[in-house]
Design a protein around this motif. Structure first.
Motif, PDB file in Angstrom:
ATOM      1  N   ARG A  40      14.308  19.851   4.601  1.00  0.00           N
ATOM      2  CA  ARG A  40      13.502  20.986   4.152  1.00  0.00           C
ATOM      3  C   ARG A  40      12.467  21.422   5.184  1.00  0.00           C
ATOM      4  N   SER A  41      12.371  20.718   6.302  1.00  0.00           N
ATOM      5  CA  SER A  41      11.541  21.147   7.422  1.00  0.00           C
ATOM      6  C   SER A  41      10.111  21.521   7.026  1.00  0.00           C
ATOM      7  N   GLY A  42       9.410  20.545   6.470  1.00  0.00           N
ATOM      8  CA  GLY A  42       7.999  20.758   6.153  1.00  0.00           C
ATOM      9  C   GLY A  42       7.675  20.785   4.679  1.00  0.00           C
ATOM     10  N   ILE A  43       8.682  20.927   3.817  1.00  0.00           N
ATOM     11  CA  ILE A  43       8.435  20.892   2.373  1.00  0.00           C
ATOM     12  C   ILE A  43       8.502  19.433   1.929  1.00  0.00           C
ATOM     13  N   VAL A  44       7.453  18.972   1.265  1.00  0.00           N
ATOM     14  CA  VAL A  44       7.435  17.614   0.723  1.00  0.00           C
ATOM     15  C   VAL A  44       6.929  17.660  -0.712  1.00  0.00           C
ATOM     16  N   ILE A  45       7.302  16.655  -1.475  1.00  0.00           N
ATOM     17  CA  ILE A  45       6.813  16.520  -2.846  1.00  0.00           C
ATOM     18  C   ILE A  45       5.871  15.328  -2.846  1.00  0.00           C
ATOM     19  N   VAL A  46       4.659  15.569  -3.318  1.00  0.00           N
ATOM     20  CA  VAL A  46       3.615  14.548  -3.284  1.00  0.00           C
ATOM     21  C   VAL A  46       2.959  14.411  -4.647  1.00  0.00           C
ATOM     22  N   THR A  47       2.233  13.340  -4.803  1.00  0.00           N
ATOM     23  CA  THR A  47       1.353  13.166  -5.942  1.00  0.00           C
ATOM     24  C   THR A  47       0.030  12.627  -5.406  1.00  0.00           C
ATOM     25  N   PRO A  48      -1.091  13.186  -5.845  1.00  0.00           N
ATOM     26  CA  PRO A  48      -2.382  12.814  -5.265  1.00  0.00           C
ATOM     27  C   PRO A  48      -2.834  11.411  -5.650  1.00  0.00           C
ATOM     28  N   ILE A  49      -3.737  10.905  -4.835  1.00  0.00           N
ATOM     29  CA  ILE A  49      -4.329   9.593  -5.040  1.00  0.00           C
ATOM     30  C   ILE A  49      -5.818   9.795  -5.343  1.00  0.00           C
ATOM     31  N   THR A  50      -6.296   9.086  -6.340  1.00  0.00           N
ATOM     32  CA  THR A  50      -7.714   9.107  -6.699  1.00  0.00           C
ATOM     33  C   THR A  50      -8.301   7.724  -6.472  1.00  0.00           C
ATOM     34  N   ARG A  51      -9.585   7.660  -6.230  1.00  0.00           N
ATOM     35  CA  ARG A  51     -10.246   6.357  -6.072  1.00  0.00           C
ATOM     36  C   ARG A  51     -10.383   5.632  -7.406  1.00  0.00           C
ATOM     37  N   THR A  52     -10.263   6.373  -8.496  1.00  0.00           N
ATOM     38  CA  THR A  52     -10.418   5.811  -9.833  1.00  0.00           C
ATOM     39  C   THR A  52      -9.257   4.885 -10.171  1.00  0.00           C
ATOM     40  N   VAL A  53      -9.571   3.765 -10.795  1.00  0.00           N
ATOM     41  CA  VAL A  53      -8.546   2.838 -11.282  1.00  0.00           C
ATOM     42  C   VAL A  53      -8.777   2.635 -12.772  1.00  0.00           C
ATOM     43  N   LYS A  54      -7.817   3.062 -13.572  1.00  0.00           N
ATOM     44  CA  LYS A  54      -7.864   2.888 -15.032  1.00  0.00           C
ATOM     45  C   LYS A  54      -6.494   2.402 -15.484  1.00  0.00           C
ATOM     46  N   PRO A  55      -6.260   1.086 -15.413  1.00  0.00           N
ATOM     47  CA  PRO A  55      -4.933   0.555 -15.772  1.00  0.00           C
ATOM     48  C   PRO A  55      -4.463   0.957 -17.166  1.00  0.00           C
ATOM     49  N   GLU A  56      -5.399   1.237 -18.064  1.00  0.00           N
ATOM     50  CA  GLU A  56      -5.016   1.620 -19.422  1.00  0.00           C
ATOM     51  C   GLU A  56      -4.439   3.025 -19.479  1.00  0.00           C
ATOM     52  N   VAL A  57      -4.673   3.835 -18.453  1.00  0.00           N
ATOM     53  CA  VAL A  57      -4.123   5.193 -18.384  1.00  0.00           C
ATOM     54  C   VAL A  57      -2.786   5.097 -17.652  1.00  0.00           C
ATOM     55  N   LYS A  58      -1.700   5.214 -18.388  1.00  0.00           N
ATOM     56  CA  LYS A  58      -0.360   4.922 -17.853  1.00  0.00           C
ATOM     57  C   LYS A  58       0.108   5.898 -16.779  1.00  0.00           C
ATOM     58  N   ILE A  59      -0.496   7.088 -16.694  1.00  0.00           N
ATOM     59  CA  ILE A  59      -0.090   8.036 -15.651  1.00  0.00           C
ATOM     60  C   ILE A  59      -0.798   7.774 -14.326  1.00  0.00           C
ATOM     61  N   MET A  60      -1.747   6.827 -14.331  1.00  0.00           N
ATOM     62  CA  MET A  60      -2.463   6.453 -13.112  1.00  0.00           C
ATOM     63  C   MET A  60      -1.993   5.060 -12.697  1.00  0.00           C
ATOM     64  N   ILE A  61      -1.217   5.002 -11.618  1.00  0.00           N
ATOM     65  CA  ILE A  61      -0.620   3.740 -11.197  1.00  0.00           C
ATOM     66  C   ILE A  61      -1.470   3.144 -10.075  1.00  0.00           C
ATOM     67  N   PRO A  62      -2.117   1.978 -10.335  1.00  0.00           N
ATOM     68  CA  PRO A  62      -2.980   1.374  -9.324  1.00  0.00           C
ATOM     69  C   PRO A  62      -2.197   0.961  -8.076  1.00  0.00           C
ATOM     70  N   ILE A  63      -2.754   1.291  -6.926  1.00  0.00           N
ATOM     71  CA  ILE A  63      -2.143   0.915  -5.644  1.00  0.00           C
ATOM     72  C   ILE A  63      -2.358  -0.580  -5.440  1.00  0.00           C
ATOM     73  N   PRO A  64      -1.323  -1.301  -5.002  1.00  0.00           N
ATOM     74  CA  PRO A  64      -1.478  -2.748  -4.784  1.00  0.00           C
ATOM     75  C   PRO A  64      -2.567  -3.033  -3.744  1.00  0.00           C
ATOM     76  N   GLU A  65      -3.159  -4.202  -3.862  1.00  0.00           N
ATOM     77  CA  GLU A  65      -4.186  -4.608  -2.901  1.00  0.00           C
ATOM     78  C   GLU A  65      -3.556  -4.858  -1.536  1.00  0.00           C
ATOM     79  N   GLY A  66      -4.401  -4.781  -0.518  1.00  0.00           N
ATOM     80  CA  GLY A  66      -3.954  -5.058   0.839  1.00  0.00           C
ATOM     81  C   GLY A  66      -3.634  -3.820   1.656  1.00  0.00           C
TER      82      GLY A  66
END
Length: 113
Positions: A40-66
């Motif tokens: 697609r030469s420059g078209i990408v599909i992304v999802t944003p990252i937030t600093r917030t971590v709320k494991p109880e909110v299932k649409i927010m997937i915590p990034i692994p440590e490290g």
């Protein structure tokens, strides 16, 4: 453009509307396949990252440590972007395939039949 699935990029998501995630240098996870990104030469599909971590909110997937990027991926805020027309840069970090698969699986639960 050689952008991998699982790569973390910083991108200008502005302009936005309503409750969409904004930011001039917002970290985002690339979820489109590497083959698609090249074809697609420059078209990408992304999802944003937030600093917030709320494991109880299932649409927010915590990034692994490290990893340099910290917080959560917001699975419901998927965007298709033309990187030829937006400011962006790579962070040089690629998140592991099992994590990216979990993000995509969560998205499938949202949009699946």
């Amino acid at each position: 453009m050689d952008i991998e699935r699982g790569e973390v990029i910083r991108v200008n998501l502005n302009p936005i509307s309503g409750r969409e995630q904004s930011g001039n240098a917002r970290p985002c996870l690339v979820i489109s396949h590497t083959r698609y990104n090249k074809a697609r030469s420059g078209i990408v599909i992304v999802t944003p990252i937030t600093r917030t971590v709320k494991p109880e909110v299932k649409i927010m997937i915590p990034i692994p440590e490290g990893f340099q990027v910290q917080g959560s991926v917001i699975a419901e805020q998927v965007r298709s972007l033309d990187l030829n027309t937006r400011w962006w840069k790579t962070t040089g970090e690629v998140l592991p395939k099992p994590f990216v698969d979990e993000v995509v699986e969560t998205l499938n639960l949202i949009i699946g039949s």
